[in-house]
Structures are given as C-alpha cells and as structure tokens.
Scaffold this active site. Structure first.
Site, PDB file in Angstrom:
ATOM      1  CG  HIS A  77      -0.933   1.255   1.983  1.00  0.00           C
ATOM      2  ND1 HIS A  77       0.251   1.736   2.482  1.00  0.00           N
ATOM      3  CD2 HIS A  77      -1.580   2.315   1.444  1.00  0.00           C
ATOM      4  CE1 HIS A  77       0.326   3.033   2.238  1.00  0.00           C
ATOM      5  NE2 HIS A  77      -0.781   3.410   1.613  1.00  0.00           N
ATOM      6  CG  ASP A  79      -3.947   5.405   2.121  1.00  0.00           C
ATOM      7  OD1 ASP A  79      -2.737   5.629   2.264  1.00  0.00           O
ATOM      8  OD2 ASP A  79      -4.433   4.854   1.113  1.00  0.00           O
ATOM      9  CG  ASP A 210       0.832   4.827  -1.300  1.00  0.00           C
ATOM     10  OD1 ASP A 210       1.127   4.700  -2.505  1.00  0.00           O
ATOM     11  OD2 ASP A 210      -0.290   5.190  -0.917  1.00  0.00           O
ATOM     12  CG  HIS A 455       0.938   8.599   1.955  1.00  0.00           C
ATOM     13  ND1 HIS A 455       1.144   7.822   3.066  1.00  0.00           N
ATOM     14  CD2 HIS A 455       0.166   7.868   1.128  1.00  0.00           C
ATOM     15  CE1 HIS A 455       0.513   6.665   2.916  1.00  0.00           C
ATOM     16  NE2 HIS A 455      -0.089   6.668   1.743  1.00  0.00           N
TER      17      HIS A 455
HETATM   18 ZN    ZN Z   1      -1.312   5.275   0.877  1.00  0.00          ZN
END
Ligand code: ZN
Length: 1042
Positions: A77, A79, A210, A455
């Site tokens: 994951h 970001d 997420d 996000h």
């Molecule tokens: Zn995230």
C-alpha cells in the site's frame, strides 16, 4: 490558502513569460505554417467477447473444489504522500540535517525498491502474483528503467503475475473529492496503462482499501468505468460486526438510482480486517517464519485465521490481503515465507485421518489476484444483499468517527478547487486557440490535481511538510497553466499582420483581496473566462487603492460599479501583502465557454467613489432586501433573525452564529486530523452572548452587513442586486489556544423548518443522499457519538426540507466541509479546526496549522438559498457548477502606448449555440496522444430524475457544430475513463436478494458504434457520455475577431 512562495512564483511567472516570448518568435512561425492533417488515431481496443480487463481470467490459478480456496493477495500500500512527500516515498530518500549540511538518508519506505525487488522475485517463481495500484508511481518507475526491465514487466503483466488493479493515478479519497476530478485522475492513469501495456493490462477491479469510509458516487463512477467489483477496507465498526455475523461482507451496491437497468450496480466486498496481512504474518523483515518449532505453530495459527475469516463469507473462496504500508521493499521476505506457507498448509490437507484438522474444512492456499477471486465468486451464482446508501461516516471504535478530515486543512481544500477551475480554463483555451504545444504544460497541473485526489492529500491527513509540498506542486502547475492561458489570449489577439506578446498576469490571492495589477492604479484590462458551457451572470470583486473608479465593458460601454470595504478580518491577514482596504464590485455577464473583457480605471482625482456606509447606531432591525430576498438582522444582538424569499413566498426565522466545539484532548484518543471528537455538549457561541458589532454598507449593487463576533471571527453577509441567494464570507482565526483547548469552528443555522430529523448531502458533488439523524439504512445504529456520528461530507451542498411548507434551506460551501443537521430545522458546516493533539492514527502531528507565530486564519464563503423545493434543486445545481468552474481572471495593465485592440475586445463564446439547460460540457481535453485534431469530450446531464418536470427529462446535443473554432468531423464514443469502446464490454451480472439483475452493458441505450454526422447525442438524467472527437484543422482567420 498558503501561497508563501508568492514572490518566487511571480518571479517564475516572469521567466515563463520570457521563455514563451522566445518560443513564440523562434519556434512558432514554423509550426504555424504547417497545414493541418486529419489523421485517425489507433483504434480503441476491442475484445472478442468479454471486453477489456477480462484477458486475465484465463490465466487465473487453479482452485480446488470442496476446499476453502484462500486467495493470497500480495500487495504494497503505497501512499502518494502522507508522512513523507510522494517524491521521498518513491526514492526512499529523505533529507536529514547534519551539522548544517543536508544529507540524504534511505528510509524504510521506497516504492522504487518495492517495484524492483518485487519484479525480481516474481521472475523467480511463476506461481507468485502481485497487484499494483498507483500509476503516479508506476509511470515514474517506467521512465527510469531500461528496456530489459520494461520487457520483464510487460511479460509479467501478460502472464498476469503482475496485475494492475484500480489503475488510477492515485487511490483517490471518496469523501471530499469532486466527481469530475475523480474521473480525470483515473483517465490519466488509464492513459498510461493503455499506451504502455495495452488494453489487457487494465483489470476490472477497484481496490479502494484505505479510504476513510466510501461514497456511493465514487462506486457509481467505478461501475460506469466498467469495473466488476470493488474492495473497500474501512467501514464503521458496528456495520462490520453485523456484516460478519450475517455473512454480508459482500453485497451488491446499487450506486445510482438514476441508472437504468441497474447498470450502476457494483459487487462490493468490505474486507474482513483492512488491507494488512493478518497479525503475525506481516512479513517485512521476517527472514524465516517457520524456524524450528515455529513451523507447526505458525502453520496452525494461519489456518485458524483462515477458518475464522472464511466463516464470515458465503462462498468457498477467501480473499486474504498479504501486504502492508510500503511493504515488499525486500520482497523476498514476503515471497519466500509465503511459498513455504502455501507448501505447509496445502501439505496438511493430504495427511492422514488422525489429524484433528480433518474434521475441519480443508484449506487450499494459492497466490491470486482480486480479479481471479472475483471470477470464482461470480461463478458461485449466489444472490446478494443490496446496499443503496453509502459507507459514511466511518468509525473504528466508539469515540473515533473519522469525520474531522471532511474539514481538515481548509485552505488546501480550497486550493484544489481553484486549481481545478484553472485547469478547465487552461485546457479549453489551449484547445480553442489550437495551441500545439500546450499539452505538456497543461499536464503539470493535470498531474498535480490527480495527486491531490489521493486519500492523504485533499483529506488534509498528511504531515505539514507534505502539505507544503503538495501546495508547491499545485502552484507550479497553475503557473504552467497560466502560461498556456496567456499564450492562448495572445494567439487570439493576433492578426495576419501582427503577432502579440502581451504579458498577462494573474491574481492567485484574489480570495484574500490581493491583486497587484488592480491595486497599482491606472488602467487595467481584465479578461474573464467562463469555462462553464452555460452563460454566467456573476460579480467581479477587485481590490483597489484609489478612490475614483470606473469600469468599461467590451464595447467601451460604462459598467455600473460600486466600492465596498474589504472585510476587516481579511485586511488583517498576516499573509496578505496588500495595502488596499477597498474593493470595486461590478456585474459580469459571461458568455458560455468564452470570455469578456473589462477596463478598470482608477485614479485619485475625483472623490466620486465614497463607500456608502451606515453604522448601526440605533437598535432597530436592519433589513437587506432585493427583488427576490429579504434578510433581517436583530438590531439588539446584531445577528441574523429571518430570511424571506419574496418571489416564491417562502420564509423562515433564521438565526446564524459562529460557534465552536471543544475538542476532546484527553484519554486514549484526541480529536485530530482524521477524527472529530467533540466534548459532549452544545457548541459554544464565539463571543458568548455579547451583541455582535455590525456595520451596514448599503450600495446599489451589493448590500453588506459586516459582523464582528469576537476578535478572531468576523463575517460579511452579502446580498447582490437581483441575486437569488445570500452570500456569507466568514473569516476565522487565529483560533485562540491560550486556554490549551483545541477548537472546531462551525457556522450554525437555526430555522423554524420542520425537517423531521432528515437532511440531505451531495455525494462527490453529484447525486444527493438522504441522511437521517442517528440512523443507518442497513443496521440498527447504537448511538455513541451523537455529534460526530451524524457528520457527513459536504462537497457541494447540504439542505433540509419542510415538505408541508414546500420549503428548502440549502447551503453551498466553496470547498468541501463536514456538515450536519443535529436538531430539527438546523444546519451546520465546520469551517476551520485547530487542534493541539494528534489523534493516534498515524500522522503523528496535531492539526495546528501555523501562520507566522500563530494559528492560520482562513476565509471562505457559504451560499444560502431559501426557496420552494423545485426551485431549490435547479438554483443550487447551477450554483454548484459555477462554484466548480469558477471564472478565471487575467490582467493586463495598459501602458500609454497600448493599442486600442485591448480596449475594444468583443465578447466571445466558443460554443456556436447554447446547450440545453440540463446539459454541460464536463470535459474538453487533449487525448494523451496530444494530437491537435483529436480531443476528449464529455457531456453530462446534471439533473437527477424527479428534480424538475422539465430539466429532468432527456436532452439532445449535436456535436458537429457545437464549437465555433472547429467542426467535429468524426466522433466515437468511449467509456467513462476514455480507455475502451463501451459497446464491447460485458460486465459480470449479479442478482440481488430483491431480484435486481444489472445489465452487463455500460453503454448508453442510445449508443451507436458508427456515429454519423451531425453526431446526435441523447442524454438521460445523470448520464455522462464520453467521446473522442476528430475535428477540422485550425482556420487561418483571427479567432478573436471572427
Ligand atoms: Zn493509504
């Protein structure tokens, strides 16, 4: 908004303009001489039967009948910015100060390392799989690797060992994003995938694990982009518990009541426990999970986890995420352990009957992908529970509702709005003026806007230095777009005899009434561009420093104008460098997709421009009134007390106050960037019960009540001539914290409407959802947080209705905010938060934005409508569009020898005739091929069914002569993401418990593969249709004077 780099940026702008000038004289003449060619591009991808994205299914791993097939999903994951900037996360490097020198140190998060290590490890074992999501990272990696690695990646994608799920530029937030921005950021990602890897590379699964809750509109967009399924990782803890118990973690989401044939339906799974690998099996840095005695222990532990989870699902398949944040930096740790785990668990199934596990369901572990999992679930032919509402708000525990981020970093949320409007104008002007080299410059802002949808970006849940980096990136993009706009205007102004190279300037700080070109005196030309495909009557406000002001229109005619005082809260802002305390206000009637011009002259010679002001010395009520609205302020308290719509004969008592919630900042969790945890009490009025000091400015064009609630909160209530809404400009800050108390400030409205515990909020700016106080549609809510548990994201509007009185009160914010209606007849929107503690959810910083040595001050607007229910729908839909596509102002100070061409610029619309009142051009953009005669065009019907007897009906548009600068000569319809032919796609069909079956097609019922001129397009309520249009080449005549 934080434009701390203002001077640097202005310097950069000058450089850009200089470069442009050089370009124009050195490069442009050759290009301009070239004759246009109409070349068709490579046809869009077509598949034989099942359409794009299903190319993978045939390459799915084998499963075993009668066993629990555990689909291990290796993933990382990543970001695109959070605790570090996107750049730091990609390279793994971050600056560390050492004795005054900046050193670069390698951190634990490194997306470049994740990709290179994972690729090497996938090549070692053909059974291994991996999924990847963020094209912002993959495209960057692609640009720096050699051809050998590129070929390896292509082979891995072809064999489906590496699967691109989602495929957006980022994994966009679902609450505070606007639908147009969501569509654009996916289109950017899809472009990269399609051009680099071909149509089979795009999986039809959305991995949204997420997001802090999930919106129905985002899911609806996924369905229209052709996805078969959605995986979300975060839902309310109460909801999750019920779903586990009732085996409804998987359901069919009916995402759009406006979509015919249930075409908006989307199969959705809320994962059992987020997106991390199960506890004890997060394998970063784990060399051997199965050393010695731990072999049996860990194998059995994993099997217990599998059985527990499988019991919550209905099929013999279990999706099991095997990943972590920035996991797989050393991918061998994961894969070697998983190889062993698969071997050990699967071996257990073939051992003798003496094993205890024989009485349990057998387990088959396999490397898999979400699309392979989904295929097997689909093959099970079950019927599924239905969901028609959304997954907001999200809570992880009592006292932890993630509803603070709806408002966090209010300035950043406004910056996204401004940048989005600039991007629309920049794309349109570049295309209409047929600039051939503006694609790359536009792309800087296009990519920056895409990253902002991440996000942890627009949500405001990143660290301060990351937020600074985002703002810098957006500012860079805006500068590039401004250079495109300048060049477009210059090109339009040129004649066969003479080229132009005027140096236009922009005022990015106009929202805080700062604009050097208009404050410096003299004459200034103002070009106002309207990116909306409908005419717009609006008001321009500009700071001035001279007392005599005149405004002339595009034909030299005098335009009525008025001076008014800049709100004291705004003029005191520390970041504002302007000396001006006066604004000139004048009306602007803007053509659809076009511009008009004004000349503003200011001087000190005459004293004709005094600001009309009345101070409220008596105690009589103050009434502001135009032909539509009447608003009354209490003479004793200085507060609003009633609002009346004179045209539609609707009225309400209406008080409005600024108030704050005291943030909880003790115990395990404090209110912070993500969560809103107020003390359980009514909000406190700022300034207590003291009367509000009021000044009344009564002008011909605009009347204003300036209210000072307390030293740190002020506002202006404005009523423009003929306006059908009231405007409130609030200014809040620095929020005092000398009492060591964090505060969350709301604008609070109390009406006498009987709203019956219901209110309505938009979903990503589009369809509207009904909200019921202390209620959830699919489970019995136990109310633990009566305030924050009833907060919802408000991207464009919130309203209450009194059905018996056919009356609606609506508020539109100028940026995303959290809002609610906690009591009958009330509405509240949170405008600003200053918090002193972190909320223990990872960001590790208190949301305490600074400006100088104190908290930051923000200013913004709310637009208030009171009307009957039908009028409200129409007026607020139009106003919401105007907020999103707000006009772009460009300035050019006139020097003494400036030619008359600038003072006689006619109005110009690039639309040949107006569109129907319910249709707008949502997108006019370059295609990724950057071809000067092929563009991407999206048309949108922006009404829902039943909102209006006239406007909620189907509409028709002819593409051929829609635009004046060119004729559409060919058109082909594409999917919402622009990446395939919608007629070729067959989505999975799912049957719901109430016997609804979605149509497999995403194409409009009016879809025709072979479009013929005049290319007639029919749009139903809430329908968006996307086209690639092939247009005639540029004409040689002047665009400006045609
Ligand atoms: Zn995230």
């Amino acid at each position: 908004m934080r434009f701390s780099l203002r001077r640097t940026l202005l310097g950069l702008l000058v450089m850009v303009v200089l470069q442009l000038t050089v370009y124009y004289w050195v490069v442009a003449p050759d290009r301009r001489g070239r004759s246009p060619s109409l070349t068709r591009l490579t046809p869009l991808p077509r598949q034989d039967r099942d359409g794009p994205g299903t190319c993978d299914v045939k390459k799915c791993p084998e499963v075993k009948e009668g066993m629990i097939n555990v689909h291990l999903i290796p993933h990382s994951h990543d970001d695109v910015g959070w605790l570090k900037t996107a750049d730091q996360y990609f390279t793994g490097e971050y600056p560390k100060s050492k004795g005054g020198d900046i050193m670069y140190t390698e951190g634990m998060q490194c997306v470049r390392c994740v990709l290179s290590s994972t690729i090497r490890n996938l090549l070692l074992n053909p059974d291994r799989r991996f999924i990847f999501m963020e094209m912002a990272f993959l495209s960057r990696y692609w640009n720096e690797i050699d051809d050998r690695v590129r070929q390896q990646i292509k082979r891995l994608i072809e064999s489906r060992q590496l699967e691109i799920v989602l495929g957006g530029w980022v994994m966009s937030d679902a609450a505070v994003t606007y639908y147009n921005d969501i569509i654009d950021q996916h289109t950017l990602g899809f472009d990269f995938i399609h051009k680099t890897f071909g149509p089979c590379a795009q999986s039809r699964v959305a991995w949204h694990v997420d997001q802090f809750g999930h919106s129905r509109e985002h899911a609806s967009i996924f369905s229209k982009m052709g996805y078969d399924g959605l995986f979300v990782g975060r839902v309310d803890f109460q909801d999750l518990a019920v779903r586990k118990k009732t085996k409804t973690l998987e359901f069919v989401w009916e995402t759009s009541p406006n979509a015919d044939d249930y075409s908006g339906n989307l199969f959705t799974q809320t994962t059992f426990d987020g997106y991390y690998a199960p506890r004890g099996f997060v394998l970063d840095g784990v060399e051997n999970l199965f050393k010695g005695s731990r072999e049996l222990e860990n194998t059995l532990e994993f099997m217990n986890i599998v059985r527990e989870r499988a019991n919550a699902f209905r099929t013999n398949h279990l999706l099991l995420p095997m990943g972590s944040d920035f996991g797989y930096r050393v991918a061998g740790d994961w894969f070697k352990n998983m190889d062993k785990l698969i071997e050990l668990v699967n071996a257990k199934q073939t051992e003798g009957k003496k094993k205890v596990i024989e009485r349990e369901r057998k387990i088959n572990l396999l490397y898999s992908t979400p699309s392979c999992y989904l295929q097997h679930v689909h093959n099970s032919n079950l019927t599924w529970a239905v969901k028609t509402d959304d997954l907001h708000p999200y809570a992880i525990a009592p006292g932890a509702y993630w509803t603070g981020y709806f408002t966090s970093r209010s300035g950043q949320k406004l910056l996204v709005k401004h940048a989005g409007a600039t991007l629309q104008a920049c794309k349109q002007l570049g295309i209409f003026s047929r600039l051939k080299d503006s694609f790359d410059r536009t792309n800087v802002l296009r990519k920056a806007m895409a990253v902002m949808q991440h996000h942890d970006a627009i949500t405001g849940t990143e660290k301060q230095h990351v937020s600074d980096d985002y703002n810098h990136m957006v500012s860079e993009g805006m500068l590039q777009c401004q250079s495109v706009i300048s060049e477009a205007y210059n090109k339009m102004l040129e004649t066969p005899e003479e080229r132009r190279h005027y140096q236009f300037s922009f005022c990015p700080e106009l929202n805080i009434s700062s604009c050097p070109p208009t404050e410096n005196g003299g004459k200034v030309v103002i070009l106002v561009y309207n990116a909306l495909s409908r005419p717009l009557n609006t008001w321009v406000r500009l700071p001035v420093t001279r007392q005599s002001v005149s405004v002339r229109g595009s034909k030299g005619e005098e335009v009525p104008s008025q001076l008014t005082a800049i709100p004291s809260g705004v003029s005191r802002l520390p970041r504002r460098s302007s000396e001006s305390d006066t604004e000139v206000v004048f009306p602007a009637m803007l053509p659809a997709m076009g511009y008009t011009s004004f000349v503003l002259s200011t001087s000190q010679e005459s004293a004709g421009g005094q600001i009309p002001m009345r101070t409220n010395t008596g105690k009589a009520d103050i009434v502001m009134e135009n032909k539509h609205l009447k608003v009354t302020f209490d003479g004793q308290t200085g507060r609003m007390k009633a609002l009346e719509n004179l045209s539609s004969k609707r009225s309400t008592k209406l008080s409005q106050d600024m108030a704050y919630y005291r943030a909880v900042q003790s115990g395990y969790r404090s209110s912070g960037a993500y969560v809103f945890i107020p003390e359980k009490e009514l909000p406190h009025r700022v300034g207590g019960t003291d009367p509000v000091s009021v000044r009344y400015y009564q002008g011909e064009l605009v009347q204003e009540i300036h209210q000072q609630f307390c030293p740190w909160v002020s506002q202006v209530v404005r009523l423009y001539k003929d306006s059908r809404h009231l405007e409130i400009q609030w200014t809040v800050g620095p929020i005092p914290t000398n009492d060591n108390q964090g505060k969350e400030v709301v604008s609070f409205f109390v009406s006498d409407l009987k709203s019956g515990g219901k209110f309505y909020t938009d979903s990503n700016g589009r369809e509207v959802l009904e909200r019921r106080l202390n209620h959830r549609e699919t489970w019995n809510l136990t109310v633990v947080d009566a305030i924050s548990g009833n907060y919802y994201p408000v991207t464009s509007r919130i309203f209450i209705q009194d059905v018996a009185r056919d009356t609606q009160l609506t508020i539109l914010p100028d940026r995303s905010q959290g809002g609610s209606s906690l009591y009958d007849g009330t509405l509240e929107l949170m405008v600003h938060r200053r918090l002193l503690f972190d909320d223990a959810l990872g960001v590790g910083e208190a949301l305490n934005e600074q400006e100088g040595n104190d908290g930051i001050t923000y200013t913004g607007k709310h637009y208030i409508f009171l009307d009957n229910i039908h009028n409200s729908a129409v007026l607020t839909r139009e106003k919401a569009l105007e907020n999103h596509f707000s006009p772009t102002l460009t300035f050019l100070p006139l020097t003494s020898n400036s030619d008359s061409i600038l003072t006689n610029m006619p109005k110009k619309s690039f639309l040949n005739k107006p569109l129907p009142n319910n249709v707008q051009v949502l997108t006019l953009d370059y295609t990724s091929d950057n071809h000067s005669t092929v563009y991407l065009l999206r048309l949108e019907h922006f009404y829902e069914k039943g909102e209006s007897p006239i406007l909620s009906t189907a509409a028709t548009v002819k593409l051929q002569n829609l635009f004046s600068p060119f004729e559409v000569t060919e058109a082909e319809e594409v999917s919402l993401g622009g990446n395939f032919n919608p007629g070729t796609l067959k989505r999975h069909q799912w049957t719901t418990d109430n016997h609804h079956v979605n149509t497999p097609s995403i194409a409009s019922s009016d879809y025709n593969e072979l479009m013929e001129s005049p290319f007639i397009v029919k749009l139903k309520p809430m329908e968006i249709r996307t086209f690639r249009v092939y247009v005639s080449g540029p004409s040689s005549s002047s665009l400006f004077f045609s």
